[in-house]
Design an enzyme around this catalytic site. Sequence first.
Site, PDB file in Angstrom:
ATOM      1  N   LYS A  66       0.808  -1.239   0.000  1.00 48.78           N
ATOM      2  CA  LYS A  66       0.000   0.000   0.000  1.00 48.78           C
ATOM      3  C   LYS A  66       0.840   1.286   0.000  1.00 48.78           C
ATOM      4  O   LYS A  66       0.414   2.289  -0.557  1.00 48.78           O
ATOM      5  CB  LYS A  66      -0.958   0.015   1.203  1.00 48.78           C
ATOM      6  CG  LYS A  66      -2.125  -0.944   1.051  1.00 48.78           C
ATOM      7  CD  LYS A  66      -3.134  -0.757   2.170  1.00 48.78           C
ATOM      8  CE  LYS A  66      -4.240  -1.775   2.054  1.00 48.78           C
ATOM      9  NZ  LYS A  66      -5.359  -1.521   2.967  1.00 48.78           N
ATOM     10  N   ASP A 103     -10.014   3.261   1.931  1.00 50.84           N
ATOM     11  CA  ASP A 103     -10.198   2.560   3.215  1.00 50.84           C
ATOM     12  C   ASP A 103     -10.896   3.424   4.270  1.00 50.84           C
ATOM     13  O   ASP A 103     -11.830   2.980   4.930  1.00 50.84           O
ATOM     14  CB  ASP A 103      -8.841   2.127   3.784  1.00 50.84           C
ATOM     15  CG  ASP A 103      -8.264   0.912   3.068  1.00 50.84           C
ATOM     16  OD1 ASP A 103      -9.052   0.092   2.557  1.00 50.84           O
ATOM     17  OD2 ASP A 103      -7.022   0.785   3.032  1.00 50.84           O
TER      18      ASP A 103
END
Length: 274
Positions: A66, A103
Amino acid sequence: MKKWFAVIGDPIAQSKSPEMHNTWFDLDGFDASYIPIRVKPEDLEKAINSLNLLGVSGFNVTIPHKTTIIPFLDEIDETAKLMGAVNTVVRLKNGHLKGYNTDGVGFVRSLEEKVGNELRNQPVLMIGAGGAARGIAFALKNQGYENITVTNRTLSKARDLIDALGSGKVITNEEASQMLNKYKIIIQTTSAGMNYGEFSLPFSIDRMSKDAIASDIVYNPLVTPFLQHAKEIGATVVTGVGMFVHQGAIAYEHWLGQYPDTKLMVEKLTEQLN
Ligand code: ATR
């Protein structure tokens, strides 16, 4: 022409993303498919170039890529830049790869789907200050949550997060444990919370109020030790499934321009994981 999408990570076999997105493609009538691809850290750049060359329409990025993916992308959305992490990539018409982070917003949508949006002035306690906590803290603040406190084993990381956020408070795990009953929304974001057994949580949560809303970002196990305790005292529980589904739904919207059926997916995955 058929579109294709992927999720890259290592490990990747356990990911529920392919099943989720393929179900949505079918429901919405898109001629598309979504595949899991295991990419080792040392192969990341080559993998991204290959995906682009082969005409991927978009992909998700999961652990451990990420943060490390950022230098290999052409454009980064502002929020993802602030968070220092990308979980969604869109291949633009000119072939550029643009990174987003869905997210944090996914978490807030999941929370508000369950408890509504009238609690934005209530005190929020975030346990943990890692990448996931960072995304959630920014999304909560952007959504108008005014009263955010962070506690973390390593206090300096909690301070860094609050500094970056520009408002909020830092308390020690000890203080959090003592004052837990003051918090209406408690969000467990540490990886310690995943394990059952002796070291399942950084501190005692015995003082959680039964009026609290307890949320964990882990969705497997569905009921973490933190949520188990909340359930036992009659607090409201928000499992990590909703966050997972909404982060995927926001990615889907970036790729295909419409929001998929999140309610059905939360029900389906909750049933599977139970
Ligand atoms: P992620 O990106 O998934 O949030 P991370 O950046 O590694 O992962 O962050 C993990 C979080 O879990 C951190 O807040 C970490 O605390 P530290 O900053 O003190 O490392 C927390 N964490 C992990 N293991 C822990 C443990 N055994 N006890 C307490 N906190 C723990």
